[in-house]
Design a protein around this motif. Sequence first.
Motif, PDB file in Angstrom:
ATOM      1  N   ARG A 322       0.834  -1.210   0.000  1.00 43.69           N
ATOM      2  CA  ARG A 322       0.000   0.000   0.000  1.00 43.69           C
ATOM      3  C   ARG A 322       0.868   1.260   0.000  1.00 43.69           C
ATOM      4  NH1 ARG A 322      -4.322  -0.781   4.676  1.00 43.69           N
ATOM      5  NH2 ARG A 322      -2.938  -2.502   5.251  1.00 43.69           N
ATOM      6  N   ASP A 323       1.980   1.223   0.735  1.00 44.91           N
ATOM      7  CA  ASP A 323       2.893   2.369   0.736  1.00 44.91           C
ATOM      8  C   ASP A 323       3.456   2.609  -0.664  1.00 44.91           C
ATOM      9  OD1 ASP A 323       2.495   2.743   3.417  1.00 44.91           O
ATOM     10  OD2 ASP A 323       4.326   1.716   4.051  1.00 44.91           O
ATOM     11  N   MET A 324       3.845   1.523  -1.343  1.00 43.34           N
ATOM     12  CA  MET A 324       4.374   1.669  -2.699  1.00 43.34           C
ATOM     13  C   MET A 324       3.291   2.164  -3.652  1.00 43.34           C
ATOM     14  SD  MET A 324       7.040  -1.522  -3.216  1.00 43.34           S
ATOM     15  CE  MET A 324       5.957  -2.826  -2.648  1.00 43.34           C
ATOM     16  N   PHE A 325       2.061   1.665  -3.467  1.00 44.69           N
ATOM     17  CA  PHE A 325       0.942   2.101  -4.292  1.00 44.69           C
ATOM     18  C   PHE A 325       0.696   3.602  -4.115  1.00 44.69           C
ATOM     19  CE2 PHE A 325      -3.789   2.481  -4.782  1.00 44.69           C
ATOM     20  CZ  PHE A 325      -3.829   2.253  -6.151  1.00 44.69           C
ATOM     21  N   LEU A 326       0.767   4.062  -2.870  1.00 44.19           N
ATOM     22  CA  LEU A 326       0.585   5.492  -2.593  1.00 44.19           C
ATOM     23  C   LEU A 326       1.734   6.313  -3.167  1.00 44.19           C
ATOM     24  CD1 LEU A 326      -0.735   5.298   1.080  1.00 44.19           C
ATOM     25  CD2 LEU A 326      -2.026   5.977  -0.947  1.00 44.19           C
ATOM     26  N   ASN A 327       2.950   5.750  -3.129  1.00 36.22           N
ATOM     27  CA  ASN A 327       4.084   6.450  -3.738  1.00 36.22           C
ATOM     28  C   ASN A 327       3.847   6.635  -5.236  1.00 36.22           C
ATOM     29  OD1 ASN A 327       5.527   6.695  -1.371  1.00 36.22           O
ATOM     30  ND2 ASN A 327       6.727   4.824  -1.689  1.00 36.22           N
ATOM     31  N   GLY A 328       3.286   5.612  -5.867  1.00 30.12           N
ATOM     32  CA  GLY A 328       2.974   5.713  -7.285  1.00 30.12           C
ATOM     33  C   GLY A 328       1.936   6.789  -7.553  1.00 30.12           C
ATOM     34  N   MET A 329       0.902   6.867  -6.695  1.00 31.58           N
ATOM     35  CA  MET A 329      -0.122   7.895  -6.856  1.00 31.58           C
ATOM     36  C   MET A 329       0.478   9.289  -6.624  1.00 31.58           C
ATOM     37  SD  MET A 329      -3.471   6.164  -5.061  1.00 31.58           S
ATOM     38  CE  MET A 329      -4.554   7.439  -5.691  1.00 31.58           C
ATOM     39  N   THR A 330       1.367   9.401  -5.632  1.00 28.81           N
ATOM     40  CA  THR A 330       2.035  10.684  -5.364  1.00 28.81           C
ATOM     41  C   THR A 330       2.870  11.107  -6.564  1.00 28.81           C
ATOM     42  OG1 THR A 330       2.155  10.145  -3.011  1.00 28.81           O
ATOM     43  CG2 THR A 330       3.612  11.885  -3.806  1.00 28.81           C
ATOM     44  N   ALA A 331       3.575  10.142  -7.164  1.00 30.24           N
ATOM     45  CA  ALA A 331       4.395  10.446  -8.340  1.00 30.24           C
ATOM     46  C   ALA A 331       3.538  10.945  -9.490  1.00 30.24           C
ATOM     47  CB  ALA A 331       5.167   9.191  -8.761  1.00 30.24           C
ATOM     48  N   MET A 332       2.343  10.362  -9.645  1.00 28.79           N
ATOM     49  CA  MET A 332       1.462  10.796 -10.723  1.00 28.79           C
ATOM     50  C   MET A 332       0.930  12.198 -10.474  1.00 28.79           C
ATOM     51  SD  MET A 332      -0.618   7.340 -11.788  1.00 28.79           S
ATOM     52  CE  MET A 332      -1.298   8.178 -13.201  1.00 28.79           C
ATOM     53  N   VAL A 333       0.576  12.477  -9.218  1.00 23.02           N
ATOM     54  CA  VAL A 333       0.052  13.809  -8.890  1.00 23.02           C
ATOM     55  C   VAL A 333       1.124  14.876  -9.087  1.00 23.02           C
ATOM     56  CG1 VAL A 333      -0.823  15.258  -7.020  1.00 23.02           C
ATOM     57  CG2 VAL A 333      -1.694  12.936  -7.301  1.00 23.02           C
ATOM     58  N   LYS A 334       2.369  14.577  -8.634  1.00 18.93           N
ATOM     59  CA  LYS A 334       3.461  15.556  -8.708  1.00 18.93           C
ATOM     60  C   LYS A 334       4.147  15.567 -10.069  1.00 18.93           C
ATOM     61  CE  LYS A 334       4.698  15.515  -3.790  1.00 18.93           C
ATOM     62  NZ  LYS A 334       5.798  15.246  -2.816  1.00 18.93           N
ATOM     63  N   GLY A 335       3.920  14.544 -10.873  1.00 13.92           N
ATOM     64  CA  GLY A 335       4.606  14.459 -12.149  1.00 13.92           C
ATOM     65  C   GLY A 335       6.062  14.060 -11.987  1.00 13.92           C
ATOM     66  N   ASP A 336       6.353  13.290 -10.944  1.00 16.85           N
ATOM     67  CA  ASP A 336       7.724  12.872 -10.638  1.00 16.85           C
ATOM     68  C   ASP A 336       7.998  11.519 -11.292  1.00 16.85           C
ATOM     69  OD1 ASP A 336      10.141  12.119  -9.553  1.00 16.85           O
ATOM     70  OD2 ASP A 336       9.684  12.849  -7.538  1.00 16.85           O
TER      71      ASP A 336
END
Length: 559
Positions: A322-336
């Motif tokens: 779940r932490d990795m999944f959230l990191n992926g969502m954060t990357a998409m939101v930030k464009g990272d």
Amino acid sequence: MLHKRFRRYSMLKRYGQIIEVLQKYGFGYIVDQIGLGSFGDFTSRLKKQEKRDEHNLSGPVRTRRILEELGPTYIKLGQLLSMRRDLVPLEYAAEFSKLQDDAPSFGFEEVELIIREELRLPVEELFESFEKKPLACASIGQVHRAKLKNGDDVVVKVQRPGIKEVIESDLDIMYSLSGLLTEHIPEARLYRPVELVDELSRSILAEIDYSQEGWNTDRFAENFKDSEQIHIPKVYWDYTGTRVLTLEYIEGIKGGRVDLLEKQGFDRSAIALAVAGSFLKQVFEDGFFHADLHPGNILIMEDGIVAFLDFGMVGHLSSETRDMFLNGMTAMVKGDSSLFVETLRDMGGIDSHVDTKVLKVDFDYFRSKYYGRALKNLDASVIIEELIEVLRMNQVKVPYNITLLVRGTLAVEGFGLIIDPDLNLAELVEPYAKNAIKESFYPQNIARVLYDNISSWSRIFQKAPTKISHILDNAENGYLGIKLESEETKRLISEINTASNRLSFSLIISAIIVASSLITQTNMKPLLWGVPLLGIFGFLLASIFGMWLVFNIFRTGRI
């Protein structure tokens, strides 16, 4: 011994069926490529092959029909492939999603026998009444309505006789065929056939263990025990085994019957929100979700409460995942794009074949299409399918639990749009995702991550001296070596071995011919028509070997 021989005969017969169906739909070239062409000759090429209408169909349609003809295990494989849009082209995945799990019912005598074997008592002693005609039938089993002695209405799910043995035999053959595909067809390695069979094996073996489905049901019931919107059926464990599952009977309207829901005045928007909200709770809070919430697995009860059915296909998300999944969502939101790639690497989705520079470019382009748009204008299913296509084109491996999450998300959104076309899953996800990301920065969660990291590093440092000592000992004794492997090198070595074997065989044939010629110049007895018999035999042997060599060269297509 007799059982083993019968099993071997059954598997050979099954191989013949598979090869015949592949040839029927125009995939005989695959049979030849994996080295089973001679087996195909023996089983199905005795008659002249006619040109079949099936060859004029598209590749996806022909492949779907092959899976349908080969039966339950292959239908399950197709259903699994329909979820793996990171591996198979979209047109194939869409075609495989049409595969139905329907099957004819089996006799009530067999139902009685299985219940007696599983529950140790006959049907009449266990149940007050038991309907002989099944409510529903599938390839794995069928469902009957019944009433317990205490008056409780139940449904009894009974497994199809012999299906476990059929599935296990098919899985053995699938492992063999997937190994041959990997070995002989380099292009097939992109689809990871052995890993796909591993996934299918885990999924289908869990599905035929009804006690596992019972435990899944109980776990959902615990997670939703305080919910006023969601109902999970009760499991009757005294009437449940590995091949029999007894559940509470629930009266209600199937999720897809919009006409009946409308006629009886149900609030369809509230139903759609309840299902979508419950799914997001399963993902972001419970880490345990229903991966197959299509309309057939949803009932709307008289009071508007939503009941979920069929917990055979579920997904698990550990706190780390779940932490990795959230990191992926954060990357998409930030464009990272760098964080996105590192998250995929942490998930085990990136290996040496993936060009991360190209992946980052594709990710940035994908994100630019949706950047700045209002959530109400976004279609979650389209976004997911496009993202999966990006991963597929870059040969990124998506973990099985994430694949199940994608399937579950698409199923929930599909149901929601049937019930309430105005439902927007992307808008519903936002508060859950924001809350989950915010919680990841709570001191206790940061402390948990730090503790896990410290524990991991501690184990590494504890083992380091011993590992280093072993390496130095091996180096000192001359046992240290570097192993380099290359697929191209393996293939080149295989080709060289094949060529050298044929050359050696040709030399042997030549030697036999030369020796036979010399013998025929003598009067060595016995004679046949005035010629030494040994010489004639040598020429005959050389001719047989030569014809076999030529046949083998033309059969494999490599001269």
